[in-house]
Design an enzyme around this catalytic site. Sequence first.
Site, PDB file in Angstrom:
ATOM      1  N   CYS A  12      10.341   7.504 -78.057  1.00 27.05           N
ATOM      2  CA  CYS A  12      11.626   7.531 -77.358  1.00 27.05           C
ATOM      3  C   CYS A  12      12.710   6.770 -78.101  1.00 27.05           C
ATOM      4  CB  CYS A  12      11.488   6.970 -75.952  1.00 27.05           C
ATOM      5  SG  CYS A  12      10.847   5.301 -75.903  1.00 27.05           S
ATOM      6  N   GLY A  38      13.050  11.483 -79.859  1.00 24.68           N
ATOM      7  CA  GLY A  38      12.429  12.097 -78.695  1.00 24.68           C
ATOM      8  C   GLY A  38      13.105  13.395 -78.355  1.00 24.68           C
ATOM      9  N   ASN A 112      11.436   1.724 -74.864  1.00 29.64           N
ATOM     10  CA  ASN A 112      10.903   2.186 -76.145  1.00 29.64           C
ATOM     11  C   ASN A 112       9.770   1.254 -76.510  1.00 29.64           C
ATOM     12  OD1 ASN A 112      10.468   3.264 -78.685  1.00 29.64           O
ATOM     13  ND2 ASN A 112      12.213   2.252 -79.621  1.00 29.64           N
ATOM     14  N   GLY A 113       8.557   1.787 -76.556  1.00 35.08           N
ATOM     15  CA  GLY A 113       7.394   0.968 -76.868  1.00 35.08           C
ATOM     16  C   GLY A 113       6.158   1.467 -76.145  1.00 35.08           C
ATOM     17  N   TYR A 252       9.494   6.654 -91.872  1.00 35.51           N
ATOM     18  CA  TYR A 252       9.709   7.979 -91.287  1.00 35.51           C
ATOM     19  C   TYR A 252      10.578   8.010 -90.027  1.00 35.51           C
ATOM     20  CZ  TYR A 252       8.701  12.368 -88.857  1.00 35.51           C
ATOM     21  OH  TYR A 252       8.824  13.547 -88.178  1.00 35.51           O
TER      22      TYR A 252
END
Length: 469
Positions: A12, A38, A112-113, A252
């Site tokens: 996300c 996402g 986020n995580g 990436y």
Amino acid sequence: MDFIPDKFKDECGIFGVYGHPEAATLTQLGLFALQHRGQEACGIVSSDGSELHQFRSIGLVADVFDEDILRRLRGNAAIGHTRYSTAGRNTVKEVQPFSVICQHGQLAICHNGNLPFAEARRRELERGGAIFSSTSDTETILHSIARTQASNVVEAITKVLTETEGAFSLLFLTLDSMIAVRDPRGFRPMVLGRINEAWCIASETCAFDLIDAEYVREIEPGEMLIIGSSGIVSTRPFGRAKHAFCTFEHVYFSRPDSIIFGRSVNESRHKMGKQLAVEQPADADVVVPVPDSGVAAAIGYATESGIPYRQAIIRNHYVGRTFIEPSQSIRSFGVRLKLNPIRDLINGRRVVLVDDSIVRGTTSKKIVELVRDAGAAEVHLRISCPPTISPCYYGVDTPSRAELIAARLSEDAEITDISAISKFIGADSLGYLSLEGMLSAIGFDPEMTCNACWTARYPTPIAAGKAAK
């Protein structure tokens, strides 16, 4: 058929604005810039000071939000989220931000995580009568906050997150404040920006560029920012922990035009490519990137090696998610939907093919076939990170260890069988960048980074326990 690239997926991206009359519109634009983090679903919650307004849906940001929806997301504060689906359900109930009304008032959250403790915590909450509407680990945070005896929401958030292990960059929205929190190890990125008198929070700095916001600074590991009408208050309510910045953000995940953990992503990838040419030279005629994430490393490789760089594989950026494959099978159909070679740049030449990573190896195999079919005399595959041998438990959707080609084809867990991988992929040679070379190129202190996907050494005990199962 579903065309799913053989890459790790960051689950996300988050974005928020406080103190701007067009908060929801700016949040939509911020999410658009973070779409790469996402691509399954997205949502926004706004506050007008008396009520939280919410819209969530499956789909891309540009498709989900229109002028009418944004008009309904009233207020001068908003937070938003882009999501990849993982092992859980892919329904609108899973889409963040989540919001509740509880003893601490109206509250929304996006994350986020990943929280490795969440399954056990969920069972504990359910035994206490909690009713969940999603399979997300993030919802356990909301339930825990709602049940915490505290004098205010900031105290409740602090108490819950002090007892939380895992990776979390979190945005909360109340009726009158926006609260940003980053876990003490700093696994995932989180940055602070400013647009005129308004404050904004994002996963990456590229989101600020789109809305002409100023990048102020990185939010520090273990820091909590409370943003309200009187300005910003910064606190550090959590115990200190050894930093564990995710190196894969530079390999990436992040956009090349972002500053992540204080460093330019594009510069990191360029330097990784140069180091890759030093460590893994090839006798070849042309350097060709696998677009788009292999481009910067390929330019670095060409610069260092002196071999000409050519953009000899073209990517179709307008590929959707689902296609009906012809009943008469087309070899490499999924890859050909997205990538196509320029034959006159490849035919008869020895090609160095540069990519950022290999996960299962299935897509790499088809890309090598694609280049051979275009007439390449030789194909030498070069990867700008080490062999990926372990899954991630810190906010990345990754295959199991058994699915990772570097682990599956290597009998010794400590030694990667490069020749076996090269044979499977069909390359004339295969070379990876070393861990030391990668970290040196980025400029990271190895003691401050998480490299578990390459080393199987996890910075938290719960993730290490999961990996051992």
